[in-house]
Design an enzyme around this catalytic site. Structure first.
Site, short mmCIF file in Angstrom:
data_model
loop_
_atom_site.label_atom_id
_atom_site.label_comp_id
_atom_site.label_asym_id
_atom_site.label_seq_id
_atom_site.Cartn_x
_atom_site.Cartn_y
_atom_site.Cartn_z
N ASP A 7 7.78 -14.49 0.31
CA ASP A 7 9.06 -14.82 -0.32
C ASP A 7 9.87 -15.64 0.69
O ASP A 7 9.35 -16.02 1.76
CB ASP A 7 9.79 -13.55 -0.82
CG ASP A 7 10.38 -12.71 0.30
OD1 ASP A 7 10.13 -13.01 1.49
OD2 ASP A 7 11.09 -11.73 -0.01
N CYS A 64 7.17 -10.85 3.70
CA CYS A 64 8.54 -10.82 3.16
C CYS A 64 9.45 -10.44 4.34
O CYS A 64 9.04 -10.60 5.49
CB CYS A 64 8.65 -9.87 1.97
SG CYS A 64 8.49 -8.11 2.33
N THR A 66 10.65 -7.47 5.42
CA THR A 66 10.14 -6.31 6.16
C THR A 66 8.63 -6.17 6.09
O THR A 66 8.05 -5.40 6.87
CB THR A 66 10.72 -5.01 5.57
OG1 THR A 66 10.35 -4.97 4.17
CG2 THR A 66 12.24 -4.96 5.69
N HIS A 97 -11.17 1.26 8.63
CA HIS A 97 -11.21 2.54 7.91
C HIS A 97 -10.79 2.43 6.45
O HIS A 97 -11.28 3.21 5.63
CB HIS A 97 -10.32 3.56 8.61
CG HIS A 97 -10.91 4.07 9.90
ND1 HIS A 97 -10.39 5.11 10.61
CD2 HIS A 97 -12.01 3.64 10.61
CE1 HIS A 97 -11.13 5.33 11.70
NE2 HIS A 97 -12.09 4.44 11.73
N HIS A 132 -16.01 6.33 5.49
CA HIS A 132 -14.80 5.64 5.03
C HIS A 132 -14.99 5.05 3.63
O HIS A 132 -14.03 4.92 2.88
CB HIS A 132 -14.39 4.56 6.03
CG HIS A 132 -14.15 5.13 7.39
ND1 HIS A 132 -13.11 6.00 7.65
CD2 HIS A 132 -14.83 4.99 8.55
CE1 HIS A 132 -13.15 6.36 8.92
NE2 HIS A 132 -14.19 5.77 9.48
#
Ligand code: RB5
Length: 144
Positions: A7, A64, A66, A97, A132
């Site tokens: 963004d 973005c 954060t 993992h 995994h």
């Protein structure tokens, strides 16, 4: 092929990653945005996720402000395992993992230098499989 997107708040970081891909001759598709003009991150997440789920890209990078909002949005798309990372260990182990297929980064959190280190380790670390795989299969089952 690596799909990248952002963004407005992640735009500068996405551009730094795009320039890194140009320098290193890493094949990528840029899903935008293409300017710092405001754009909603869920739509940007969808564009990168579609590249992966429709088989045109193997992995994606989303930015973005954060890294959190765009990771929440990406994780709503079936087949996407998006990880929001700010440290090297997490960016490496989410490939090993979790078989994460999208790395989410915060343009207001990380400098470009660290972000590019995270991108490189994410792209270059294989999934370990084994025990995994069973856990990733259980994640996939939660989608139904
Ligand atoms: C946009 O202002 C900001 O909310 C967005 O980039 C992101 O940080 C949301 O999680």
């Amino acid at each position: 092929m690596i799909a990248i997107g952002s963004d407005h708040a992640g735009f500068e970081l996405k551009e730094a990653i795009r320039r890194h891909f140009e320098d290193e001759e890493i094949e990528y598709v840029d899903c935008g945005c293409y300017s710092p003009e405001s754009v909603d991150y869920p739509m940007q997440a969808k564009k990168v996720c579609d590249e992966i789920t429709e088989g045109r890209a193997s992995l994606g990078i989303l930015c973005c402000g954060t890294g959190v909002g765009i990771s929440i949005a990406a994780n709503k798309v079936k087949g996407i395992r998006a990880a929001c990372c700010s440290d090297y260990f997490s960016a490496k182990y989410t490939r090993m993992h979790n078989d994460a297929n999208v790395l989410c980064l915060g343009g207001r959190v990380l400098g470009a230098g660290l972000a590019i280190e995270l991108v490189d380790v994410f792209l270059n670390t294989p999934f370990e499989g084994g025990r995994h795989q069973r856990r990733v299969d259980q994640i996939t089952a939660l989608e139904k």
